[in-house]
Design a protein around this motif. Structure first.
Motif, PDB file in Angstrom:
ATOM      1  N   MET A   1       0.887  -1.244  -0.261  1.00  0.00           N
ATOM      2  CA  MET A   1      -0.242  -0.247   0.004  1.00  0.00           C
ATOM      3  C   MET A   1       0.441   1.506  -0.377  1.00  0.00           C
ATOM      4  N   TYR A 250      -0.369   7.170   6.011  1.00  0.00           N
ATOM      5  CA  TYR A 250       0.058   6.869   4.530  1.00  0.00           C
ATOM      6  C   TYR A 250      -1.930   7.421   3.478  1.00  0.00           C
ATOM      7  N   ASP A 281      -8.808   1.689   4.874  1.00  0.00           N
ATOM      8  CA  ASP A 281      -7.917   1.591   5.257  1.00  0.00           C
ATOM      9  C   ASP A 281      -7.286   2.896   5.871  1.00  0.00           C
ATOM     10  N   ASP A 292      -2.142   1.961  11.377  1.00  0.00           N
ATOM     11  CA  ASP A 292      -2.558   1.596  10.922  1.00  0.00           C
ATOM     12  C   ASP A 292      -3.752   0.548  10.666  1.00  0.00           C
ATOM     13  N   HIS A 357       2.647  -6.725   8.632  1.00  0.00           N
ATOM     14  CA  HIS A 357       3.480  -6.496   8.775  1.00  0.00           C
ATOM     15  C   HIS A 357       3.608  -5.607  10.084  1.00  0.00           C
ATOM     16  N   HIS A 364       5.167   0.316   7.560  1.00  0.00           N
ATOM     17  CA  HIS A 364       5.656  -1.320   6.448  1.00  0.00           C
ATOM     18  C   HIS A 364       6.620  -0.643   7.764  1.00  0.00           C
ATOM     19  N   GLU A 382      -3.965  -7.864   8.665  1.00  0.00           N
ATOM     20  CA  GLU A 382      -4.707  -7.535   8.125  1.00  0.00           C
ATOM     21  C   GLU A 382      -5.547  -8.494   6.787  1.00  0.00           C
ATOM     22  N   GLU A 397      -8.151  -5.175   8.796  1.00  0.00           N
ATOM     23  CA  GLU A 397      -6.609  -5.002   9.818  1.00  0.00           C
ATOM     24  C   GLU A 397      -6.780  -4.311  11.079  1.00  0.00           C
TER      25      GLU A 397
END
Ligand code: GLY
Ligand code: MN
Ligand code: MN
Length: 427
Positions: A1, A250, A281, A292, A357, A364, A382, A397
Motif C-alpha cells: 500500500m 499513509y 484503510d 494502520d 507487517h 511498513h 490484515e 486490519e
C-alpha cells in the motif's frame, strides 16, 4: 500500500513546532533527549568499532518527512540535510551532528534556523555539533583516528534497480580516497532495535491508534447512501486532527462498491450507494508514529447475506491468526494459518497479499520478519477476500502488540465483526 504521507488539510490547527521557542533544534514531542542519547549508546555498543553515517531526509514538508532512523536516534524532525556520525571507538568524537549550513535567504522559505552554540548541544544531547560544510574534513579525521578504519553500514540493501543509498555511496567515495578502509554490514541492528518498542513509544502508538479508532467511529456513523467517498475521507481527516494527529500515516483508502477490491485505490471520489460496502484503510500519525487500520462496512448500515458471509470468513482468518500472536511465533506460521482458513472457505484465489507487517515510525516499519516474534513488537494483522466479479472486497486490519505472554489488540475498541459493526452503526 502507498506510504507517502499527506498532511491533513483541515485548517485551524497549529503547524508542528520546529525546535523550541528560540528556534533551537530539540527533540520534538514527548520523548526526551535522554532517550535518544541512550538509543545512540545502545547502537554504538552493538557496533563495537568503526564509523557510521546516518543521513536525515534531504527535504521535509509537502508529504516528505524525516528519515526514520535519523529521527529514532536524534528526535530531530525538521532538520533536512543533517547528518549523524557515530564512532564508538573514538576517544572524543563518538557522536557528531552536522546541520545544514545557515543561509539567510533560506529563512524566508523555511523559517528561522538557529546559530550554532551551547544551547544546540544541550538540546540535542550531542556535544559535537557543526555545519555540514565542515563534514568532509571532520569525517576524514574521525576515520583516520579510529584504529579499525571500518565504515559501518546500518542501512538496508536496495535492489539493483534502485539508487544506491547515500550512505553506501559516501562509503565508496571515502574508500577510494582513504586506504585500507573497509565496509562492515550491520544492517540488522537498527531494524532489531526499532521493532522492539519501549513503553514511551507504545504510548505514542496507542495515541495514534485511539485517534484512528475515533475517526472510524465517526465515519461509521456519518456514512450514508449518496455520500461521496471524499466526504467520508474528510470525516476521518477532521477527527484525526481533533485528536492530535498532524497527518495521515499513509495515503488513505476509501473505496466503495467496485473499489472494494482495488488494493491501492486512493482516488476516493465515487458516490456510494445503498447495498454496497465501503472498505476504508486509514490511519493517523501521532508524533511520527503510525496507526494502520482497515474496516469494511455497509454504506446503509446493513450487510447483505453474501457480504456478511465474506466478512465472516475474513473475521475467522483474523481471529485465528490473532489467537496465535505471541513471542516465538513466526510470520510464516501466521501467513500459513490465514491462508488455510481462507482457502478452506473456497476463496484461495481471492486473497492475494500477505497477512501483515511491523508497525512503528513507518507504516511498513522495519523489523526482521524471518526471526521469531518478540515482546514489544507491534504488527498489523490484515487478512482480506476480494471478489472482483461480484464487486465485493473485505479486509479487516488491526494493530497488535506482542506481550510477554501473548498479545494485546491495541485497536480493540473498534467494532470488528459484522454483527458488532451493524450494532454500532444502528446506534
Ligand atoms: N495501509 C497500508 C497497509 O495496510 O499495509
Ligand atoms: Mn497494513
Ligand atoms: Mn492498512
Amino acid at each position: 500500500m502507498p506510504e507517502a504521507r499527506r498532511p491533513l488539510e483541515t485548517p485551524n490547527i497549529k503547524a508542528p513546532i520546529q525546535g523550541n521557542d528560540e528556534g533551537i533544534p530539540t527533540p520534538h514531542g514527548d520523548i526526551g533527549a535522554e532517550v535518544y542519547r541512550k538509543r545512540r549508546q545502545r547502537l554504538m555498543e552493538q557496533m563495537g568499532s568503526g564509523v557510521a553515517v546516518i543521513y536525515a531526509a534531504d527535504s521535509i514538508g509537502a508529504g516528505k518527512r524525516q528519515n526514520s532512523d535519523f529521527y529514532y536516534l536524534t528526535g530531530l524532525a525538521y532538520e533536512a540535510g543533517a547528518v549523524l556520525v557515530l564512532a564508538p571507538e573514538h576517544p572524543q568524537y563518538q557522536e557528531q551532528l552536522f546541520l545544514r549550513t545557515l543561509e539567510v535567504e533560506d529563512n524566508r522559505w523555511h523559517g528561522i534556523r538557529p546559530m550554532l552554540g551551547r544551547a544546540v548541544e544541550l538540546g540535542t544531547g550531542i556535544a559535537r555539533v557543526s555545519r555540514t560544510a565542515n563534514m568532509p574534513i571532520l569525517l576524514n579525521r574521525t576515520i583516520l583516528q579510529c584504529k579499525s578504519r571500518e565504515l559501518v553500514y546500518l542501512g538496508d540493501f536496495a535492489t539493483y534497480n534502485r539508487p544506491v543509498s547515500k550512505e553506501l555511496q559516501l562509503y565508496r567515495d571515502i574508500q577510494s580516497r582513504i586506504l585500507n578502509c573497509s565496509i562492515r554490514d550491520e544492517h540488522k541492528i537498527l531494524p532489531r532495535m526499532r521493532s522492539l518498542h519501549d513503553q514511551d513509544e507504545i504510548k505514542l502508538m496507542q495515541h495514534a491508534i485511539d485517534a484512528s479508532v475515533s475517526a472510524y467511529k465517526a465515519a461509521m456513523h456519518a456514512v450514508k447512501p449518496g455520500m461521496n467517498e471524499r466526504e467520508l475521507m474528510h470525516v476521518f481527516e477532521r477527527t484525526l486532527h481533533e485528536n492530535g494527529c498532524n497527518s495521515f500515516a499513509y495515503e488513505p483508502i476509501v473505496g466503495s462498491g467496485p473499489n472494494n477490491w482495488v488494493l491501492h485505490y486512493t482516488a476516493n471520489n465515487r458516490t456510494m450507494n445503498a447495498g454496497e460496502m465501503v472498505l476504508c484503510d486509514v490511519g493517523g500519525e501521532y508524533q511520527m508514529y503510525a496507526a494502520d487500520l482497515t474496516r469494511t462496512f455497509p454504506v446503509d448500515g446493513k450487510f447483505t447475506p453474501r457480504q456478511r458471509e465474506i466478512h465472516d470468513v475474513v473475521q475467522e482468518a483474523w481471529q485465528t491468526t490473532v489467537d496465535m500472536c505471541k513471542p516465538g511465533m513466526t510470520w510464516v506460521e501466521l501467513n500459513d494459518a490465514a491462508r488455510r482458513v481462507i482457502d478452506k472457505a473456497g476463496f484461495a484465489d481471492e486473497y492475494y497479499h500477505s497477512l501483515g507487517h511491523f508497525l512503528g515510525l513507518d507504516v511498513h516499519d522495519v523489523g526482521l520478519d524471518t526471526e521469531h516474534l518478540q515482546p514489544g513488537q507491534v504488527l498489523t494483522i490484515e487478512p482480506g477476500v476480494y471478489i472482483a466479479s461480484e464487486n465485493i472486497g473485505v479486509r479487516t486490519e488491526d494493530d497488535i502488540l506482542i506481550t510477554d505472554t501473548g498479545c494485546k489488540v491495541l485497536s480493540k475498541d473498534l467494532p470488528r465483526s459484522a454483527s458488532e459493526i451493524e450494532a454500532f452503526m444502528a446506534r
